[in-house]
Scaffold this motif. Structure first.
Motif, short mmCIF file in Angstrom:
data_model
loop_
_atom_site.label_atom_id
_atom_site.label_comp_id
_atom_site.label_asym_id
_atom_site.label_seq_id
_atom_site.Cartn_x
_atom_site.Cartn_y
_atom_site.Cartn_z
N TRP A 44 0.82 -1.22 0.00
CA TRP A 44 0.00 0.00 0.00
C TRP A 44 0.86 1.27 0.00
O TRP A 44 0.35 2.37 0.10
N SER A 59 -6.49 -0.48 -6.89
CA SER A 59 -6.49 -0.44 -5.43
C SER A 59 -7.33 -1.58 -4.86
O SER A 59 -8.33 -2.00 -5.45
N MET A 61 -8.81 -2.94 -0.92
CA MET A 61 -9.02 -2.64 0.51
C MET A 61 -9.81 -3.77 1.15
O MET A 61 -10.49 -4.54 0.46
N PRO A 72 -6.14 -0.58 3.71
CA PRO A 72 -5.55 -0.61 2.36
C PRO A 72 -4.62 -1.82 2.23
O PRO A 72 -3.84 -2.12 3.14
N ARG A 76 -2.83 2.94 -3.31
CA ARG A 76 -3.01 3.96 -2.28
C ARG A 76 -4.46 4.45 -2.23
O ARG A 76 -4.74 5.64 -2.42
N GLN A 78 -6.01 4.96 0.27
CA GLN A 78 -6.08 5.87 1.41
C GLN A 78 -5.97 7.33 0.96
O GLN A 78 -6.40 8.24 1.69
#
Length: 822
Positions: A44, A59, A61, A72, A76, A78
């Protein structure tokens, strides 16, 4: 929103030994090529990237119901969550157990902590992201499919929600490109199961065009099972909503726009129900996705029939894109099994040939090599196109195919034949005016349009030598008696039938087989009578070209004039010792290519010339004190890595005049008698006069490499401290075992410590930070040269390495002398 820094990077038996700076994720061809950069950090830490280093949206999650935490895992996400200032969730980070990779797979494993509402004794959920780009040497059909798998495995006793998204950067190198998208639903046969597929492409496709090396045509297909939740929308909206709710809305934003204009993303989510009221044992579950980039055509090629838009090879077996994608998704277990078989055998062979570090090096290399290629043509006449990634971008560069060819000989030699086929077809058609072998088929891939003006990059001795050496290597790979003596362990699998039809390729795929219940497998590659017939059919069709290229070498290879070698970044030079050796070995190779079609007159002619040249070459190329090969005949005080010596051993020339001479492929052909010089006795004991290139050259080079090796490996020559990893493995393969081991460990040390931040660079400094010397080479297929040890282990019916035993006898004698008291 709150941030909780609870991440721990823990040691794990699952982790691979080496820690390269970049790891492959979805790597299938030059345009479907996604990697994890900064891979020594948790996944991440950075966005995944295209091989150029350009970031792409990808991504993943996880969240835990009954908890405010979102984790995460990749990319990224986040960054989007940080914009949600009123969110009632915590961005936390899991315990990261590390990465494991092999030839086809990269796995990342994490621990997701239990929510505080559960007992303190509740164990974390173990979650693994597994990326599979399968290498299947027994199935060219599967290898031709431009798609990879991603599987998420979970094991635990409490529920976890999963989120995955992609963005439009997968379909264009221009962040301003307008894209369109849709969600397709399809049933799988008569079952109640189905698939969902996001389809993303440029609104206006630019056929056979690139921007920043990414394709500007083709459709990305992102597929998962139909019970997933889905959503398309703005990244800053969709990701935070999942973080809050743990699910998606089954909604599609149809406001088509630019890739980074209110960044549209295409997401799936799944809830794993792991809490069981009937058992305290952990529950396991998984979900599998596929990612495909479908392009048709894949290239344009100046073929014998003229400029042709080339279809993908898979289109010969599947009537539609839907048929292809359904097959690929349902074929996961078979593809994974075939890939696992390859990776496991590769690991066994690499460990025997090198070490644990060598297992990781070749495992990291395999997808990179295939990631530069695209299968095209038809089953009757298959073609494998290759892009010269990151250097010139040329199509079908011979001196890029050449360093990669140990990988193909080990994995599936027919793929090497398919690489050479378009070069041979184009030249036979008269579209290339020069008498020497062409450098490439086109200035920039995917346009293999040739060089009708003959003004391709000027490397005449280099390319003639390369293609002749590869030509004989292919012929030799066809000639073996049993599977145990085959150059590839997969060559002998399948039918031994031969198609004599002169209109079809000697290596056609028109009769795929079903074995052990698996459809779509290749027939055998060569072996016994079939192998000789295949070799003769292949050589006969283009024999005049092989003679033409050899004639050029006869005239120009002994004393090469001012020109480039494959190491063109070092500049042109006359009288290059290593280049001359390649040309002479090319002439020698032609003598045995002639033997393959029983042309004994030509065979004797080329043998006599090569014998004369190699004797003169040693006088020209070795230093006055006899300690090493010079960079150039006239450059006293210089030295060079003599990596072209590798071909002398690979082609079994080093066995001539030794007790192992019968292991040479030409001597295993019972249909002809080997040509031998009149003063040669196959039963004579080994001596320094044995072989084509004298044993003394092997000995002095092995000793010299040990003396000039640097922190991160063996420099290319005396001009600089940079090196090429492919040539390091070529050179090390024909040294003593201690020198070979030391060079291998130097490369492994570099891989662990280098500051290069792109897929496996083959050009780097051997001192300092192990960075780039100026030119940034990355993700290139030349790293197939790392397989040089493996290919040599199986060459000459398994006798090639035995023929180098004198190197270790020399080492042992030297060690013994050091222990003698005077």
């Amino acid at each position: 929103m709150r941030w909780l820094l609870v991440a721990v990077v823990a040691g794990s038996t699952l982790a691979s030994k080496l820690t390269p700076p970049v790891l492959p994720l979805i790597v299938r061809n030059p345009y479907l090529s996604t990697w994890l950069g900064d891979a020594r950090q948790p996944p991440w830490h950075e966005w995944p990237m295209f091989w150029t280093g350009e970031r792409v949206g990808f991504s993943i999650m996880a969240s835990v119901p009954g908890s405010d935490n979102v984790y995460p895992l990749l990319g990224r996400p986040q960054d989007s969550l940080s914009l949600d200032t009123h969110a009632e969730y915590n961005v936390s980070f899991p315990v990261y157990l590390g990465a494991h990779f092999d030839a086809s797979t990269t796995n990342f494993t994490y621990l997701i902590p239990a929510p505080e509402s559960l007992s303190k004794s509740t164990q974390p959920v173990e979650l693994t992201l597994s990326f599979l780009s399968p290498i299947t040497p027994t199935s060219t059909l599967r290898q031709s499919i431009p798609a990879s798998y991603m599987t998420v495995h979970v094991k635990g006793s409490f529920n976890v929600n999963l989120y995955v998204d992609l963005n439009g950067q997968w379909v264009s190198g221009n962040r301003g490109s307008q894209i369109v998208w849709d969600l397709a639903h399809q049933q799988l046969g008569t079952s109640d199961k189905g698939l969902k597929t996001w389809q993303i492409r440029r609104e206006t496709e630019l056929l056979l065009s690139e921007e920043r090396d990414q394709a500007e045509w083709g459709t990305l297909h992102f597929t998962g099972p139909s019970d997933l939740r889905h959503e398309a929308g703005t990244s800053g909206v969709v990701r935070p909503r999942f973080a809050r709710t743990g699910t998606l809305q089954n909604e599609i934003d149809n406001d088509f726009r630019g890739i980074m204009e209110d960044e549209p993303i295409f997401a799936f989510s799944k809830s794993f129900h792991l809490n069981s009221s009937t058992s305290s044992d952990p529950v396991t579950d998984h979900v599998m996705f596929s990612i495909a980039l479908i392009q048709n055509p894949v290239t344009q090629f100046a073929s014998a029939r003229g400029l042709t838009l080339m279809r993908p090879l898979w289109a010969s077996w599947f009537g539609s894109v839907k048929d292809l994608l359904d097959f690929h998704y349902l074929d996961y277990h078979t593809a994974a099994s075939l890939a696992t078989n390859y990776s496991a055998q590769l690991a066994i062979d690499a460990y025997r040939s090198g070490s644990d570090d060598y297992v990781d090096i070749v495992g990291l290399t395999a997808r990179q090599v295939m990631g530069a290629t695209v299968f095209s043509g038809t089953p009757d006449d298959p073609i494998l196109f290759m892009k010269e990634i990151s250097s010139d971008g040329n199509a079908q560069t011979i001196d890029v195919i050449f360093p990669s060819f140990p990988f193909f000989l080990y994995t599936n030699p027919r793929w090497l034949a398919y690489l050479l086929e378009p070069l041979i077809e184009h030249t036979l058609s008269g579209q290339y005016p020069n008498k020497y072998a062409m450098h490439d088929l086109g200035t920039h891939y995917p346009n293999a349009t040739g060089h009708a003006d003959g003004r391709d990059e000027y490397m005449p001795v280099e390319e003639c030598g390369n293609i002749l050496i590869m030509g004989l290597a292919l012929v030799n790979s066809l000639i073996y008696d049993t599977g145990a003596t085959a150059g590839s362990v997969w060559s002998s699998l399948g039918s031994a039938s031969f198609d004599p039809n002169p209109a079809t390729s000697a290596f056609s795929l028109s009769k795929l087989e079903t074995r052990d219940g698996i459809f779509g497998l290749d027939d055998s590659w060569g072996g016994s009578t079939k192998g000789m017939k295949q070799a003769q059919k292949w050589v006969t069709k283009s024999y005049r070209l092989w003679k033409q290229w050899t004639s050029y070498l006869i005239e120009f290879s002994l004393r090469p004039h001012f020109q480039l070698s494959t190491d063109d970044f070092a500049g042109p030079l006359e009288l290059q010792t290593n280049l001359a050796l390649k040309g002479i070995l090319g002439i020698k190779a032609m003598s045995q290519i002639s033997e393959a079609i029983d042309n004994t007159e030509d065979a004797k002619y080329y043998k006599n010339i090569s014998d004369t040249y190699i004797s003169k070459w040693e006088g020209y190329g070795i230093s006055r004190d006899g300690s090493h090969a010079k960079l150039a005949y006239h450059w006293y005080g210089s030295w060079t890595t003599l990596y072209n010596l590798y071909a002398d051993t690979l082609l079994c020339f080093h066995l001539e005049g030794t007790s192992s001479a019968s292991s040479s492929p030409k001597n295993r052909n019972h249909q002809q008698k080997p040509l031998a010089p009149s003063d040669s006795n196959p039963h004579q004991p080994p001596s320094d006069k044995a072989g084509f290139v004298s044993r003394n050259v092997y000995k002095i080079q092995s000793t010299w490499y040990d003396a000039v090796r640097q922190t991160y490996g063996l420099p290319l020559d005396s001009r600089h401290l940079y090196t090429k990893s492919d040539w390091e493995f070529f050179a090390a393969a024909v040294t003593s075992k201690p020198v070979r081991s030391d060079i291998l460990q130097s490369v492994a040390k570099w891989l662990n410590e280098t500051t290069t931040d792109r897929p496996f660079s083959d050009l780097y400094e051997t001192e300092g930070t192990g960075g780039w010397p100026g030119a940034h080479f990355m993700a290139r297929p030349v790293t197939g040269g790392h397989f040089a040890f493996l290919t040599l282990d199986k060459a000459c019916g398994g006798a090639a390495m035995d023929g180098l035993a004198f190197l270790d006898e020399t080492e042992n004698a030297l060690e013994g002398n050091e222990n003698v008291e005077l």
